[in-house]
Design an enzyme around this catalytic site. Structure first.
Site, short mmCIF file in Angstrom:
data_model
loop_
_atom_site.label_atom_id
_atom_site.label_comp_id
_atom_site.label_asym_id
_atom_site.label_seq_id
_atom_site.Cartn_x
_atom_site.Cartn_y
_atom_site.Cartn_z
N VAL A 1 57.61 3.48 21.06
CA VAL A 1 56.33 3.98 20.54
C VAL A 1 55.51 2.80 20.03
O VAL A 1 55.90 2.13 19.07
CB VAL A 1 56.55 5.01 19.41
CG1 VAL A 1 55.21 5.56 18.93
CG2 VAL A 1 57.45 6.15 19.89
N ASP A 2 54.36 2.56 20.66
CA ASP A 2 53.49 1.43 20.28
C ASP A 2 52.05 1.87 20.50
O ASP A 2 51.47 1.59 21.55
CB ASP A 2 53.85 0.20 21.12
CG ASP A 2 53.19 -1.07 20.60
OD1 ASP A 2 52.61 -1.04 19.50
OD2 ASP A 2 53.27 -2.10 21.30
N LEU A 3 51.48 2.55 19.52
CA LEU A 3 50.21 3.25 19.69
C LEU A 3 49.17 2.71 18.72
O LEU A 3 49.16 3.05 17.53
CB LEU A 3 50.41 4.75 19.47
CG LEU A 3 51.34 5.45 20.47
CD1 LEU A 3 51.70 6.85 20.00
CD2 LEU A 3 50.69 5.50 21.85
N TYR B 1 57.73 -9.25 18.85
CA TYR B 1 57.90 -7.85 18.46
C TYR B 1 58.29 -6.98 19.64
O TYR B 1 59.02 -5.98 19.49
CB TYR B 1 56.65 -7.33 17.75
CG TYR B 1 55.65 -6.61 18.63
CD1 TYR B 1 55.76 -5.24 18.87
CD2 TYR B 1 54.57 -7.28 19.19
CE1 TYR B 1 54.84 -4.57 19.67
CE2 TYR B 1 53.64 -6.62 19.98
CZ TYR B 1 53.78 -5.27 20.21
OH TYR B 1 52.87 -4.62 21.00
#
Length: 257
Positions: free
Chosen positions: A139-141, A45
């Site tokens: 963006v990976d939050l 990913y």
């Protein structure tokens, strides 16, 4: 007065078969690095989070400013700073994650071309001084429970679009036990416009990456194929495979806009 407990768990590590993993006091993986090949993007990913490169002229890949919201194990940050040679900023709310990345995940020291900001991502994207300063936004939050994105409403995505310069690109990791891809994708499409949003087919772990653009014209297929070949040659990433995975948002989502 008792100190308030932070909403995140402590950063912990595990290693298996030559790969070092970052956790937030849980079994959920927050990031990974192959110890003998730290520049390799280990997780599928994370590779998909680089699909924005297909929308950029390969000659300009090193230009501009890349921002990561959520540091994880610093894989995207190391890639943008070390391999793409971009001006790079990582925004991470948890100081323990930053410390773990410095010690165990080859996160470089701040310099003229790189900095780590210990701040809440929502505050950072809503800071007027950051308007239109990013050409790439990853963006990976997720918190320690990895149930759903921590920030996932239209106001947040509107602020993300505001951070992007014209022609800028955002990738978002949509994964979680309580997450709804359709709901999140609709929010992103309402902000960016349906013609400026695409998704990649999910990974086997269930991560679905969305690509959103601010005023980008989609190249012809032949150009995309040439770019994919260049990306594979220069960076050893499966970019030609990405082309088979990228698709417009499903009609069911677009009809609900």
């Amino acid at each position: 007065m008792k100190a308030k407990t932070p909403p995140w768990g402590p950063a912990t590590l595990s290693e298996f078969d030559g790969v070092r993993y970052l956790h937030l006091d849980s079994i959920w993986v927050q990031g990974a690095m192959r110890i003998r090949k730290p520049d390799q993007l280990e997780l599928e990913y994370i590779q998909h989070m680089c699909a924005w490169m297909l929308w950029r002229d390969p000659a300009t890949l090193s230009e501009g400013h890349a921002v990561q919201l959520g540091l994880g194990a610093a894989a995207l940050t190391r890639f943008c700073h070390g391999q793409l040679k971009m001006q790079t900023t990582a925004v991470e709310i948890n100081p323990e994650v930053i410390a773990a990345c410095r010690q165990w995940f080859r996160l470089p020291a701040d310099d003229a071309r790189f900095k780590v900001v210990n701040e809440d991502a929502a505050r950072w994207v809503n800071d007027g001084s950051n308007l239109q300063t990013a050409d790439v936004l990853n963006v990976d939050l997720y918190d320690h429970e990895a149930a759903s994105p921590v920030l996932d409403d239209e106001a947040f995505y509107a602020a993300c679009r505001g951070v992007l310069a014209e022609g800028g690109l955002m990738t978002v990791n949509l994964f979680g036990r309580s997450a709804s891809f359709a709901r999140s994708a609709q929010r992103i499409a309402r902000v960016f416009g349906s013609s400026q949003v695409w998704s990649l087919a999910p990974t086997k772990e269930g991560n679905t990456v969305v690509v959103a653009a601010r005023g980008v014209q989609v190249p012809h297929r032949e150009v995309l194929e040439q770019r994919a070949a260049t990306i594979e040659s220069r960076f050893k990433l499966p970019a030609r495979k990405w082309l088979h995975l990228v698709r417009p948002l499903p009609t069911s989502i677009l009809q609900a806009l």
